[in-house]
Design a protein around this motif. Structure first.
Motif, mmCIF file in Angstrom:
data_model
loop_
_atom_site.group_PDB
_atom_site.id
_atom_site.type_symbol
_atom_site.label_atom_id
_atom_site.label_comp_id
_atom_site.label_asym_id
_atom_site.label_seq_id
_atom_site.Cartn_x
_atom_site.Cartn_y
_atom_site.Cartn_z
ATOM 1 N N VAL A 154 27.212 -32.766 64.447
ATOM 2 C CA VAL A 154 27.625 -33.901 63.609
ATOM 3 C C VAL A 154 26.711 -33.995 62.389
ATOM 4 O O VAL A 154 27.172 -34.192 61.256
ATOM 5 C CB VAL A 154 27.612 -35.215 64.416
ATOM 6 N N LEU A 155 25.400 -33.833 62.602
ATOM 7 C CA LEU A 155 24.452 -33.894 61.490
ATOM 8 C C LEU A 155 24.647 -32.719 60.535
ATOM 9 O O LEU A 155 24.575 -32.884 59.313
ATOM 10 C CB LEU A 155 23.017 -33.927 62.018
ATOM 11 N N ASP A 156 24.916 -31.542 61.087
ATOM 12 C CA ASP A 156 25.199 -30.377 60.234
ATOM 13 C C ASP A 156 26.437 -30.626 59.375
ATOM 14 O O ASP A 156 26.468 -30.271 58.193
ATOM 15 C CB ASP A 156 25.396 -29.121 61.074
ATOM 16 N N ALA A 157 27.459 -31.231 59.961
ATOM 17 C CA ALA A 157 28.689 -31.534 59.218
ATOM 18 C C ALA A 157 28.409 -32.553 58.109
ATOM 19 O O ALA A 157 28.962 -32.440 57.006
ATOM 20 C CB ALA A 157 29.770 -32.046 60.164
ATOM 21 N N LEU A 158 27.546 -33.521 58.377
ATOM 22 C CA LEU A 158 27.188 -34.512 57.359
ATOM 23 C C LEU A 158 26.438 -33.836 56.209
ATOM 24 O O LEU A 158 26.710 -34.111 55.035
ATOM 25 C CB LEU A 158 26.347 -35.639 57.969
ATOM 26 N N VAL A 159 25.525 -32.941 56.530
ATOM 27 C CA VAL A 159 24.803 -32.197 55.486
ATOM 28 C C VAL A 159 25.785 -31.361 54.671
ATOM 29 O O VAL A 159 25.680 -31.283 53.441
ATOM 30 C CB VAL A 159 23.695 -31.308 56.114
ATOM 31 N N GLU A 160 26.761 -30.765 55.342
ATOM 32 C CA GLU A 160 27.771 -29.967 54.638
ATOM 33 C C GLU A 160 28.589 -30.841 53.692
ATOM 34 O O GLU A 160 28.888 -30.443 52.562
ATOM 35 C CB GLU A 160 28.685 -29.280 55.655
ATOM 36 N N LYS A 161 28.949 -32.033 54.123
ATOM 37 C CA LYS A 161 29.703 -32.959 53.270
ATOM 38 C C LYS A 161 28.875 -33.329 52.035
ATOM 39 O O LYS A 161 29.373 -33.289 50.907
ATOM 40 C CB LYS A 161 30.083 -34.223 54.032
ATOM 41 N N ALA A 162 27.624 -33.700 52.264
ATOM 42 C CA ALA A 162 26.749 -34.078 51.146
ATOM 43 C C ALA A 162 26.542 -32.897 50.202
ATOM 44 O O ALA A 162 26.540 -33.065 48.981
ATOM 45 C CB ALA A 162 25.413 -34.587 51.675
ATOM 46 N N SER A 163 26.403 -31.704 50.751
ATOM 47 C CA SER A 163 26.230 -30.505 49.920
ATOM 48 C C SER A 163 27.473 -30.238 49.084
ATOM 49 O O SER A 163 27.372 -29.828 47.918
ATOM 50 C CB SER A 163 25.925 -29.287 50.800
ATOM 51 N N SER A 164 28.642 -30.462 49.656
ATOM 52 C CA SER A 164 29.890 -30.268 48.912
ATOM 53 C C SER A 164 29.982 -31.232 47.739
ATOM 54 O O SER A 164 30.345 -30.841 46.623
ATOM 55 C CB SER A 164 31.095 -30.465 49.829
ATOM 56 N N ILE A 165 29.642 -32.494 47.974
ATOM 57 C CA ILE A 165 29.702 -33.502 46.901
ATOM 58 C C ILE A 165 28.640 -33.208 45.848
ATOM 59 O O ILE A 165 28.911 -33.210 44.647
ATOM 60 C CB ILE A 165 29.546 -34.923 47.470
ATOM 61 N N ALA A 166 27.410 -32.930 46.297
ATOM 62 C CA ALA A 166 26.329 -32.624 45.356
ATOM 63 C C ALA A 166 26.656 -31.369 44.552
ATOM 64 O O ALA A 166 26.392 -31.313 43.342
ATOM 65 C CB ALA A 166 25.012 -32.455 46.110
ATOM 66 N N GLY A 167 27.235 -30.372 45.202
ATOM 67 C CA GLY A 167 27.629 -29.151 44.497
ATOM 68 C C GLY A 167 28.688 -29.424 43.449
ATOM 69 O O GLY A 167 28.651 -28.874 42.343
ATOM 70 N N ARG A 168 29.643 -30.283 43.790
ATOM 71 C CA ARG A 168 30.694 -30.652 42.837
ATOM 72 C C ARG A 168 30.073 -31.331 41.620
ATOM 73 O O ARG A 168 30.415 -31.039 40.477
ATOM 74 C CB ARG A 168 31.721 -31.570 43.525
ATOM 75 N N LEU A 169 29.137 -32.254 41.867
ATOM 76 C CA LEU A 169 28.462 -32.957 40.774
ATOM 77 C C LEU A 169 27.629 -31.989 39.937
ATOM 78 O O LEU A 169 27.598 -32.085 38.704
ATOM 79 C CB LEU A 169 27.584 -34.079 41.329
ATOM 80 N N GLU A 170 26.970 -31.043 40.594
ATOM 81 C CA GLU A 170 26.149 -30.057 39.887
ATOM 82 C C GLU A 170 27.021 -29.172 38.978
ATOM 83 O O GLU A 170 26.676 -28.921 37.821
ATOM 84 C CB GLU A 170 25.407 -29.193 40.898
ATOM 85 N N ARG A 171 28.148 -28.700 39.495
ATOM 86 C CA ARG A 171 29.049 -27.880 38.675
ATOM 87 C C ARG A 171 29.601 -28.687 37.495
ATOM 88 O O ARG A 171 29.728 -28.179 36.380
ATOM 89 C CB ARG A 171 30.203 -27.341 39.539
ATOM 90 N N MET A 172 29.919 -29.936 37.743
ATOM 91 C CA MET A 172 30.424 -30.798 36.685
ATOM 92 C C MET A 172 29.363 -30.992 35.612
ATOM 93 O O MET A 172 29.633 -30.889 34.411
ATOM 94 C CB MET A 172 30.817 -32.147 37.309
#
Length: 148
Positions: free
Chosen positions: A123-141
Motif C-alpha cells: 500500500v505504501l509503495d503504491a502511494l509512493v508510485e502515485k506521488a511520483s506520477s503526479i510529481a513527474g507530471r508536474l516536473e515535465r510540465m
C-alpha cells in the motif's frame, strides 16, 4: 464557546496515509483534487467557489467531474490547470478512483493521500508510485514551460 463562557474542543478523526514532497509548480499556487462525497452535485461547487478564495474547475471529462472535485486558487492560470490536466493525466486520475486518492498542491508542496492508516508495504509503495506520477507530471510540465 458556550453561552456560559466555557470553551470546549472536540476532535473528529480523519485517518489518512499521507506522503508530502516538494515540487516545482509555477503558475499553480493551489490545486486540490478530492474524491466527491455526494456524487456529482455541482450546486455545492458553485457555493464553494463563491465563498472561498478558490474556484472549482470543470474540465472536458464528465467522468473526472463525477469522481473528483477539482479546485484551484482564484488566481491560478487556466492554461496551467489545463496543461496539468491533459487527457492522459485525467485518465490516470480516473484510474485512481478505487483507491480514493486525493492530492493537494500548494506553493511547491505536494501532498498525496489515501484513506485510512496503513503500514502495509504494498500500500505504501503504491502511494509512493502515485506521488511520483503526479510529481513527474508536474516536473515535465515545468520543464516544457522553461523551454518555451
Amino acid at each position: 464557546t458556550g453561552s456560559d463562557g466555557r470553551t470546549s474542543t472536540s476532535w473528529e478523526e480523519h485517518p489518512f496515509t499521507v506522503l508530502e514532497t516538494t515540487v516545482a509548480a509555477p503558475g499553480l499556487p493551489l490545486v486540490s483534487l478530492h474524491p466527491r462525497t455526494f456524487g456529482d452535485n455541482r450546486l455545492f461547487d458553485r457555493i464553494d467557489s463563491a465563498v472561498t478564495d478558490n474556484r472549482v474547475v470543470q474540465l472536458e471529462s464528465s467522468e473526472l467531474e463525477h469522481a473528483y472535485k477539482l479546485e484551484v486558487a482564484d488566481e491560478a492560470s487556466d492554461l496551467e490547470v489545463r496543461r496539468l490536466f491533459e487527457p492522459s493525466f485525467i485518465v490516470w486520475c480516473i484510474d485512481q478512483v478505487p483507491d480514493q486518492m486525493l492530492f493537494e498542491l500548494e506553493g511547491d508542496v505536494l501532498v498525496v493521500a489515501i484513506p485510512d492508516r496503513s503500514y502495509d508495504a504494498p500500500v505504501l509503495d503504491a502511494l509512493v508510485e502515485k506521488a511520483s506520477s503526479i510529481a513527474g507530471r508536474l516536473e515535465r510540465m515545468h520543464a516544457s514551460s522553461e523551454v518555451s
